[in-house]
Design an enzyme around this catalytic site. Structure first.
Site, PDB file in Angstrom:
ATOM      1  N   TYR A 167       3.835  -2.482   2.947  1.00  0.00           N
ATOM      2  CA  TYR A 167       4.267  -1.162   2.461  1.00  0.00           C
ATOM      3  C   TYR A 167       4.386  -1.172   0.932  1.00  0.00           C
ATOM      4  O   TYR A 167       3.916  -0.258   0.254  1.00  0.00           O
ATOM      5  CB  TYR A 167       5.600  -0.821   3.120  1.00  0.00           C
ATOM      6  N   LYS A 171       2.405   1.126  -1.874  1.00  0.00           N
ATOM      7  CA  LYS A 171       3.109   1.972  -2.839  1.00  0.00           C
ATOM      8  C   LYS A 171       2.813   1.539  -4.273  1.00  0.00           C
ATOM      9  O   LYS A 171       2.808   2.357  -5.198  1.00  0.00           O
ATOM     10  CB  LYS A 171       4.620   1.928  -2.565  1.00  0.00           C
TER      11      LYS A 171
HETATM   12  P1  NAI Z   1       9.268  10.805   7.386  1.00  0.00           P
HETATM   13  O1  NAI Z   1       8.776   9.817   8.385  1.00  0.00           O
HETATM   14  O2  NAI Z   1      10.507  11.563   7.666  1.00  0.00           O
HETATM   15  O3  NAI Z   1       8.107  11.862   7.047  1.00  0.00           O
HETATM   16  C1  NAI Z   1       6.782  11.469   6.804  1.00  0.00           C
HETATM   17  C2  NAI Z   1       5.857  12.481   7.440  1.00  0.00           C
HETATM   18  O4  NAI Z   1       4.490  12.101   7.142  1.00  0.00           O
HETATM   19  C3  NAI Z   1       5.974  12.502   8.981  1.00  0.00           C
HETATM   20  O5  NAI Z   1       6.298  13.805   9.453  1.00  0.00           O
HETATM   21  C4  NAI Z   1       4.598  12.045   9.470  1.00  0.00           C
HETATM   22  O6  NAI Z   1       4.182  12.668  10.684  1.00  0.00           O
HETATM   23  C5  NAI Z   1       3.699  12.394   8.285  1.00  0.00           C
HETATM   24  N1  NAI Z   1       2.462  11.604   8.275  1.00  0.00           N
HETATM   25  C6  NAI Z   1       2.329  10.284   8.515  1.00  0.00           C
HETATM   26  N2  NAI Z   1       1.033   9.912   8.452  1.00  0.00           N
HETATM   27  C7  NAI Z   1       0.335  11.033   8.127  1.00  0.00           C
HETATM   28  C8  NAI Z   1      -1.042  11.286   7.897  1.00  0.00           C
HETATM   29  N3  NAI Z   1      -1.951  10.304   7.992  1.00  0.00           N
HETATM   30  N4  NAI Z   1      -1.435  12.550   7.557  1.00  0.00           N
HETATM   31  C9  NAI Z   1      -0.516  13.553   7.465  1.00  0.00           C
HETATM   32  N5  NAI Z   1       0.805  13.363   7.694  1.00  0.00           N
HETATM   33  C10 NAI Z   1       1.229  12.119   8.020  1.00  0.00           C
HETATM   34  O7  NAI Z   1       9.412   9.979   6.001  1.00  0.00           O
HETATM   35  P2  NAI Z   1      10.095  10.363   4.594  1.00  0.00           P
HETATM   36  O8  NAI Z   1      11.239   9.453   4.390  1.00  0.00           O
HETATM   37  O9  NAI Z   1      10.287  11.817   4.478  1.00  0.00           O
HETATM   38  O10 NAI Z   1       8.961   9.857   3.578  1.00  0.00           O
HETATM   39  C11 NAI Z   1       8.159  10.732   2.783  1.00  0.00           C
HETATM   40  C12 NAI Z   1       7.476   9.895   1.705  1.00  0.00           C
HETATM   41  O11 NAI Z   1       8.453   9.319   0.831  1.00  0.00           O
HETATM   42  C13 NAI Z   1       6.659   8.723   2.256  1.00  0.00           C
HETATM   43  O12 NAI Z   1       5.480   8.563   1.474  1.00  0.00           O
HETATM   44  C14 NAI Z   1       7.575   7.534   2.061  1.00  0.00           C
HETATM   45  O13 NAI Z   1       6.861   6.325   1.987  1.00  0.00           O
HETATM   46  C15 NAI Z   1       8.243   7.912   0.740  1.00  0.00           C
HETATM   47  N6  NAI Z   1       9.518   7.249   0.499  1.00  0.00           N
HETATM   48  C16 NAI Z   1      10.634   7.617   1.228  1.00  0.00           C
HETATM   49  C17 NAI Z   1      11.846   6.998   0.943  1.00  0.00           C
HETATM   50  C18 NAI Z   1      13.110   7.432   1.610  1.00  0.00           C
HETATM   51  O14 NAI Z   1      14.192   6.958   1.172  1.00  0.00           O
HETATM   52  N7  NAI Z   1      13.063   8.276   2.616  1.00  0.00           N
HETATM   53  C19 NAI Z   1      11.950   5.891  -0.055  1.00  0.00           C
HETATM   54  C20 NAI Z   1      10.729   5.628  -0.768  1.00  0.00           C
HETATM   55  C21 NAI Z   1       9.561   6.300  -0.480  1.00  0.00           C
END
Ligand code: NAI
Length: 308
Positions: A167, A171
């Site tokens: 991961y 990133k």
């Molecule tokens: P989440 O799991 O709640 O939401 C991510 C969404 O992306 C999901 O609804 C999923 O269905 C969708 N998704 C996954 N693969 C996909 C694809 N190939 N095409 C279209 N949609 C797809 O996760 P969250 O926490 O909201 O994360 C959002 C972003 O922020 C991610 O890139 C994550 O890596 C990044 N991030 C989040 C952190 C946190 O504290 N929540 C920390 C650092 C980074």
């Protein structure tokens, strides 16, 4: 200061069905943008079995119920055909794309010995390839319009995070991609920046935290507290280029990239490295660079410094 509005603008938010992306889509829509809500609805580690239209549909319904404009897209960002279809849908339904928020992501918390080659490919495909393919897909329309804003998503995992090598690497690729692409993009009036968020979502629920930490996170770090930074970076008044800003719980900070002044000599040996390690790693001589060219210029400057 006037409100930063998006009236008449079209924004694509990937992974907008849940978590952070949903908060971004909601805020941008409340500020007047027509939002293409993209989400494949996969499981939290990208499992196809859990694929569902529900997250994107729910987000669109929420925006429309509040009087906003949104449309759902269920394509995956991880494949060229999917990325192209997402942008084509935005152009077909809303006739333009002003901003792209690359947010879609999957978790991958596991020790290196339990990370398979397929795990590496899956996480790179969604995070890095998804970001690059979406940027490629909006590039020509944005260049033709002479305007664009792109917000990518990295993670504090790039600093080094235990049991998270795959991961973190994905990133890190996004971070470096943002820095270099922004130099090309600036010449055609496309602003490319990156955020490093922290918020309580499905993804962080999977990270081993004790119940007290989890409950603090849910209270102190809601996804909505990150959304204003995304709105700013996506706005036409944003003059930042190639920056990586972190946001959580109402706080916004800046990542810096650079080098220490280090140690130099005409005839470097392994022993001299060992003897001068404290100078080499001394953070007090750190200087940040906006680009590789600036780093090279500083190396030249130090080389020509007679006092050195
Ligand atoms: P989440 O799991 O709640 O939401 C991510 C969404 O992306 C999901 O609804 C999923 O269905 C969708 N998704 C996954 N693969 C996909 C694809 N190939 N095409 C279209 N949609 C797809 O996760 P969250 O926490 O909201 O994360 C959002 C972003 O922020 C991610 O890139 C994550 O890596 C990044 N991030 C989040 C952190 C946190 O504290 N929540 C920390 C650092 C980074």
């Amino acid at each position: 200061m006037n409100d930063l509005r998006f009236d008449g603008q079209v924004v694509i938010v990937t992974g907008a069905g849940r978590g952070l992306g949903r908060a971004y889509a909601g805020l941008l829509a409340r500020r007047g943008a027509a939002v293409l809500v993209n989400d494949t609805g996969v499981g939290d580690a990208g499992e196809d079995l859990a694929q569902s239209r529900r997250p994107a549909d729910d987000c669109v319904a929420e925006i429309r119920d509040a009087g906003g404009t949104a449309s759902a897209s269920y394509e995956s960002v991880a494949h060229e055909a999917g990325a192209n279809a997402i942008v084509a849908q935005a152009l077909r339904e809303f006739c333009r794309v002003d901003a792209l928020i690359n947010n879609a992501g999957i978790g991958m918390d596991r020790p290196f010995a339990q990370t398979s080659p397929d795990d590496f490919r899956r996480v790179m495909d969604v995070h890095f390839m998804g970001t690059a393919l979406m940027c490629r897909a909006v590039w020509d329309p944005m260049c033709a319009a002479g305007y664009g804003r792109i917000v990518n998503t990295t993670s504090s995992a790039v600093f080094g995070y235990l049991n998270c090598a795959a991961y973190s690497a994905a990133k890190g690729a996004i971070l470096a991609f943002t820095r270099s692409l922004s130099l090309e993009a600036a010449a055609v009036n496309i602003g490319v920046n990156c955020i490093s968020p922290a918020a309580a979502t499905r993804m962080t629920a999977g990270v081993g935290m004790d119940p007290a930490q989890r409950s603090w996170m849910e209270h102190a770090l809601p996804p909505a507290s990150v959304a204003p930074l995304v709105a700013y970076l996506a706005h036409e008044t944003c003059a930042l280029r190639g920056e990586i800003l972190s946001a959580s719980g109402g706080s916004v900070r800046r990542y810096l990239f650079g080098e220490t002044a280090g140690f130099r000599t005409a005839a470097l040996t392994a022993e001299l490295v060992a003897q001068n390690l404290s100078n080499i790693v001394d953070a007090n001589s750190f200087r940040a660079f906006a680009s590789t060219n600036e780093a090279v210029a500083r190396a030249q400057e130090l080389d020509q410094d007679p006092s050195g």
